[in-house]
Design a protein around this motif. Structure first.
Motif, PDB file in Angstrom:
ATOM      1  N   LEU A 125      51.436  28.800  35.296  1.00 58.03           N
ATOM      2  CA  LEU A 125      50.536  28.937  34.023  1.00 58.03           C
ATOM      3  C   LEU A 125      49.218  28.207  34.516  1.00 58.03           C
ATOM      4  O   LEU A 125      49.076  27.212  35.165  1.00 58.03           O
ATOM      5  N   PHE A 137      43.825  25.051  26.952  1.00 54.81           N
ATOM      6  CA  PHE A 137      44.324  26.268  26.622  1.00 54.81           C
ATOM      7  C   PHE A 137      44.794  27.162  27.811  1.00 54.81           C
ATOM      8  O   PHE A 137      44.314  26.922  28.784  1.00 54.81           O
ATOM      9  N   PHE A 138      45.925  27.709  27.607  1.00 58.64           N
ATOM     10  CA  PHE A 138      46.672  28.449  28.666  1.00 58.64           C
ATOM     11  C   PHE A 138      46.508  29.704  28.686  1.00 58.64           C
ATOM     12  O   PHE A 138      46.278  30.477  27.616  1.00 58.64           O
ATOM     13  N   GLY A 139      46.711  30.397  29.751  1.00 58.12           N
ATOM     14  CA  GLY A 139      46.970  32.013  30.228  1.00 58.12           C
ATOM     15  C   GLY A 139      48.193  32.271  29.900  1.00 58.12           C
ATOM     16  O   GLY A 139      48.979  31.381  29.413  1.00 58.12           O
ATOM     17  N   GLN A 140      48.438  33.476  29.949  1.00 62.77           N
ATOM     18  CA  GLN A 140      49.899  34.050  29.560  1.00 62.77           C
ATOM     19  C   GLN A 140      50.919  33.786  30.661  1.00 62.77           C
ATOM     20  O   GLN A 140      52.173  34.153  30.125  1.00 62.77           O
TER      21      GLN A 140
END
Lengths: 112, 113
Positions: free
Chosen positions: B90, B103-106
């Protein structure tokens, strides 16, 4: 040092309240966060609390912070099946450039 | 809509291969992170970058390196992939300023065979 701990699993009936607990060790934490991860997805920020606050309420979510015991909790009122997910608590320290340290995550299963 | 984009959702690589995981953010954030997620272990920080060309080791940097040549892009490199690096990776970004929420990526699910 930094260490954030959570229980692994919580089962709750739909309509009941859920309480997820977290302990942390770094007293210089600036912000504490709760993130939600649904299956196959990244993490989404649910809510946060600044370290000089005791409580924060945001619709169905209530965050309680006990700085003396380094204990953080998230209460979800009227839990719904859509609340089934993994919940992570995290701390950040502004003096460390807001580096985030996460707990192991609590898997919440909501039963109808 | 703010975005953190990871280049692949799923990857299968062979043992010994060099692997690149790419992450791009469009929020002009100073901080970028790479975590790996394993069942029961939560998110463990591999590397952290607080500025272009700057990096800090996280809790588990062994076997990994990173590159941040541009502010918006943070790459994770597995120099010689091994089966114990099979995991969900992640990427996240955050501002050094107010609140510092990430904020995170998928995520990228990497399997090393």
């Amino acid at each position: 040092g930094e260490d954030v701990e959570q229980s692994l699993f919580l089962s709750v009936r739909e309509g009941d309240s859920s309480v997820i607990n977290c302990t942390y060790t770094d007293s210089s934490s600036t912000y504490l966060y709760w993130y939600k991860q649904e299956p196959g997805a990244g993490l989404q920020l649910l809510t946060y609390i600044f370290s000089n606050m005791d409580m924060k309420q945001d619709q169905r979510l209530t965050v309680l912070l006990n700085k003396k015991d380094k204990h953080l909790s998230l209460r979800i009122a009227d839990t719904q099946t859509g609340d089934s997910a993994i919940y992570f608590c995290a701390e950040s320290i502004s003096a460390a450039g807001n580096k985030l340290t996460f707990g192991g995550g609590t898997r919440v299963l909501v039963k109808p | 809509d703010v975005k953190v984009t990871q280049s692949s959702r799923y990857l299968v690589k062979r043992t010994g291969e060099k692997v690149f995981l790419e992450c791009v953010q469009d929020m002009d954030h100073e901080n970028m992170f790479w975590y790996r997620q394993d069942p029961g272990l939560g998110l463990r920080l591999i590397y952290f970058s607080y500025d272009v060309k700057m990096k800090e080791k996280g809790d588990i940097p062994e076997g990994y390196s990173v590159s941040r040549e541009k502010k918006e892009r943070f790459s994770l490199i597995l120099e010689s992939a091994s089966t114990n690096q099979t995991s969900m990776y992640l990427c996240a970004s955050s501002s050094r300023g107010f609140r510092g929420e990430a904020f995170f990526g998928q995520g990228t699910r990497l399997t090393v065979v």
